[in-house]
Design a protein around this motif. Structure first.
Motif, PDB file in Angstrom:
ATOM      1  N   MET A  69      37.586 -88.078  59.013  1.00 36.69           N
ATOM      2  CA  MET A  69      36.902 -89.759  58.932  1.00 36.69           C
ATOM      3  C   MET A  69      37.789 -90.564  59.684  1.00 36.69           C
ATOM      4  O   MET A  69      38.846 -90.544  59.777  1.00 36.69           O
ATOM      5  CB  MET A  69      36.651 -90.290  57.643  1.00 36.69           C
ATOM      6  N   PRO A  70      37.309 -91.716  60.313  1.00 36.13           N
ATOM      7  CA  PRO A  70      37.949 -92.780  60.897  1.00 36.13           C
ATOM      8  C   PRO A  70      38.954 -93.470  60.067  1.00 36.13           C
ATOM      9  O   PRO A  70      38.784 -93.330  58.750  1.00 36.13           O
ATOM     10  CB  PRO A  70      36.884 -94.009  61.317  1.00 36.13           C
ATOM     11  N   GLY A  71      40.268 -93.640  60.389  1.00 40.18           N
ATOM     12  CA  GLY A  71      41.132 -94.309  59.596  1.00 40.18           C
ATOM     13  C   GLY A  71      42.442 -93.342  59.041  1.00 40.18           C
ATOM     14  O   GLY A  71      43.275 -94.026  58.737  1.00 40.18           O
ATOM     15  N   ALA A  72      42.263 -92.304  59.880  1.00 41.29           N
ATOM     16  CA  ALA A  72      43.534 -91.403  59.550  1.00 41.29           C
ATOM     17  C   ALA A  72      44.546 -91.673  60.540  1.00 41.29           C
ATOM     18  O   ALA A  72      44.583 -92.232  61.753  1.00 41.29           O
ATOM     19  CB  ALA A  72      42.974 -89.982  60.079  1.00 41.29           C
ATOM     20  N   GLY A  73      45.713 -91.761  60.014  1.00 37.36           N
ATOM     21  CA  GLY A  73      47.154 -91.686  60.943  1.00 37.36           C
ATOM     22  C   GLY A  73      47.122 -90.865  61.999  1.00 37.36           C
ATOM     23  O   GLY A  73      46.582 -89.854  61.894  1.00 37.36           O
ATOM     24  N   PRO A  74      47.961 -91.519  62.868  1.00 34.08           N
ATOM     25  CA  PRO A  74      48.206 -90.444  64.254  1.00 34.08           C
ATOM     26  C   PRO A  74      48.710 -88.890  63.955  1.00 34.08           C
ATOM     27  O   PRO A  74      48.532 -88.070  64.540  1.00 34.08           O
ATOM     28  CB  PRO A  74      48.948 -91.289  65.191  1.00 34.08           C
ATOM     29  N   ASP A  75      49.514 -89.048  62.980  1.00 34.28           N
ATOM     30  CA  ASP A  75      50.220 -87.807  62.539  1.00 34.28           C
ATOM     31  C   ASP A  75      49.336 -86.963  61.491  1.00 34.28           C
ATOM     32  O   ASP A  75      49.906 -86.036  61.042  1.00 34.28           O
ATOM     33  CB  ASP A  75      51.577 -88.095  62.073  1.00 34.28           C
ATOM     34  N   LEU A  76      48.467 -87.613  61.066  1.00 38.39           N
ATOM     35  CA  LEU A  76      47.495 -86.902  59.939  1.00 38.39           C
ATOM     36  C   LEU A  76      48.169 -86.598  58.750  1.00 38.39           C
ATOM     37  O   LEU A  76      47.773 -86.012  57.872  1.00 38.39           O
ATOM     38  CB  LEU A  76      47.003 -85.589  60.470  1.00 38.39           C
ATOM     39  N   SER A  77      49.299 -87.496  58.300  1.00 37.70           N
ATOM     40  CA  SER A  77      50.225 -87.446  57.205  1.00 37.70           C
ATOM     41  C   SER A  77      49.178 -88.211  55.973  1.00 37.70           C
ATOM     42  O   SER A  77      49.487 -87.841  54.824  1.00 37.70           O
ATOM     43  CB  SER A  77      51.380 -88.170  57.216  1.00 37.70           C
ATOM     44  N   ALA A  78      48.123 -88.783  56.243  1.00 38.21           N
ATOM     45  CA  ALA A  78      47.073 -89.289  55.471  1.00 38.21           C
ATOM     46  C   ALA A  78      45.937 -89.417  56.282  1.00 38.21           C
ATOM     47  O   ALA A  78      45.691 -90.291  57.141  1.00 38.21           O
ATOM     48  CB  ALA A  78      47.749 -90.808  54.889  1.00 38.21           C
ATOM     49  N   ALA A  79      44.906 -88.782  55.644  1.00 42.83           N
ATOM     50  CA  ALA A  79      43.650 -88.659  56.317  1.00 42.83           C
ATOM     51  C   ALA A  79      42.372 -88.180  55.167  1.00 42.83           C
ATOM     52  O   ALA A  79      42.770 -87.736  54.271  1.00 42.83           O
ATOM     53  CB  ALA A  79      43.773 -87.625  57.363  1.00 42.83           C
ATOM     54  N   THR A  80      41.486 -88.835  55.603  1.00 43.41           N
ATOM     55  CA  THR A  80      40.086 -88.300  54.871  1.00 43.41           C
ATOM     56  C   THR A  80      39.293 -87.433  55.645  1.00 43.41           C
ATOM     57  O   THR A  80      38.854 -87.681  56.826  1.00 43.41           O
ATOM     58  CB  THR A  80      39.339 -89.729  54.243  1.00 43.41           C
ATOM     59  N   TYR A  81      39.165 -86.417  54.991  1.00 49.29           N
ATOM     60  CA  TYR A  81      38.010 -85.298  55.764  1.00 49.29           C
ATOM     61  C   TYR A  81      36.565 -85.465  54.991  1.00 49.29           C
ATOM     62  O   TYR A  81      36.627 -85.475  54.024  1.00 49.29           O
ATOM     63  CB  TYR A  81      38.879 -84.011  55.502  1.00 49.29           C
ATOM     64  N   GLN A  82      35.741 -85.020  55.902  1.00 50.15           N
ATOM     65  CA  GLN A  82      34.495 -84.776  55.245  1.00 50.15           C
ATOM     66  C   GLN A  82      33.821 -83.405  55.712  1.00 50.15           C
ATOM     67  O   GLN A  82      34.249 -82.926  56.622  1.00 50.15           O
ATOM     68  CB  GLN A  82      33.329 -85.613  56.019  1.00 50.15           C
ATOM     69  N   ILE A  83      33.544 -82.477  54.371  1.00 44.52           N
ATOM     70  CA  ILE A  83      33.108 -81.409  54.371  1.00 44.52           C
ATOM     71  C   ILE A  83      31.746 -81.344  54.187  1.00 44.52           C
ATOM     72  O   ILE A  83      31.114 -81.624  53.345  1.00 44.52           O
ATOM     73  CB  ILE A  83      33.971 -80.443  53.827  1.00 44.52           C
ATOM     74  N   HIS A  84      31.064 -80.773  55.171  1.00 47.41           N
ATOM     75  CA  HIS A  84      29.420 -80.741  55.273  1.00 47.41           C
ATOM     76  C   HIS A  84      28.987 -79.530  54.327  1.00 47.41           C
ATOM     77  O   HIS A  84      29.493 -78.326  54.157  1.00 47.41           O
ATOM     78  CB  HIS A  84      28.850 -80.774  56.568  1.00 47.41           C
ATOM     79  N   ASN A  85      28.016 -79.646  53.740  1.00 44.45           N
ATOM     80  CA  ASN A  85      27.145 -78.554  52.932  1.00 44.45           C
ATOM     81  C   ASN A  85      28.195 -77.857  51.803  1.00 44.45           C
ATOM     82  O   ASN A  85      28.121 -76.658  51.488  1.00 44.45           O
ATOM     83  CB  ASN A  85      26.709 -77.381  54.114  1.00 44.45           C
ATOM     84  N   GLU A  86      28.857 -78.961  51.342  1.00 47.21           N
ATOM     85  CA  GLU A  86      29.733 -78.488  49.973  1.00 47.21           C
ATOM     86  C   GLU A  86      29.505 -79.585  49.029  1.00 47.21           C
ATOM     87  O   GLU A  86      28.784 -80.648  49.182  1.00 47.21           O
ATOM     88  CB  GLU A  86      31.127 -78.295  50.434  1.00 47.21           C
ATOM     89  N   SER A  87      29.679 -79.066  47.615  1.00 40.45           N
ATOM     90  CA  SER A  87      29.612 -80.100  46.630  1.00 40.45           C
ATOM     91  C   SER A  87      30.755 -79.975  45.485  1.00 40.45           C
ATOM     92  O   SER A  87      31.880 -79.874  46.202  1.00 40.45           O
ATOM     93  CB  SER A  87      28.100 -79.848  45.692  1.00 40.45           C
ATOM     94  N   HIS A  88      30.587 -80.594  44.470  1.00 40.32           N
ATOM     95  CA  HIS A  88      31.554 -80.718  43.494  1.00 40.32           C
ATOM     96  C   HIS A  88      32.499 -79.230  43.189  1.00 40.32           C
ATOM     97  O   HIS A  88      33.361 -79.243  42.841  1.00 40.32           O
ATOM     98  CB  HIS A  88      31.011 -81.366  42.202  1.00 40.32           C
TER      99      HIS A  88
END
Length: 111
Positions: free
Chosen positions: A11-30
């Motif tokens: 997702m947008p907003g991840a640090g360049p080194d990916l030490s903090a990032a939000t990922y979106q995983i499609h077709n998955e649930s809780h």
């Protein structure tokens, strides 16, 4: 016909080194989200991990990972997925062995 989105996206907003990032995983649930969060939090290098399902009608989860010492959250995510796969395989093996060697009662429910 529309093209399916990739299974995993950053997702947008991840640090360049990916030490903090939000990922979106499609077709998955809780089901995967909670297990993945649990596995990630077992890693002592993970500072924070949380997931959400943005809306019940959307078929994807978002998982936020923050690491200590500027380590890659993507490496931690992929490692946690491998660890979950190994865990599920061992559960399946134990279940199959139990069916083969334990005395179990099988019955059919008549309607």
């Amino acid at each position: 016909m529309t093209e399916a989105p990739p299974k995993l996206s950053i997702m947008p907003g991840a640090g360049p080194d990916l030490s903090a990032a939000t990922y979106q995983i499609h077709n998955e649930s809780h089901t995967l989200g909670n297990a993945l969060r649990w596995m990630l939090m077992k890693n002592p290098k993970v500072e924070f991990c949380g997931y959400s399902v943005p809306h019940p009608s959307e078929n994807h989860i978002q998982i936020r990972i923050q690491m200590y010492d500027k380590l890659s959250s993507l490496t931690a995510l992929l490692g946690a997925l491998d660890d979950l796969d190994t865990l599920y395989e061992s559960i399946e093996d134990a279940y199959k062995a139990s069916l083969e060697h334990d005395e179990i009662e099988m019955w059919d429910e008549k309607r």
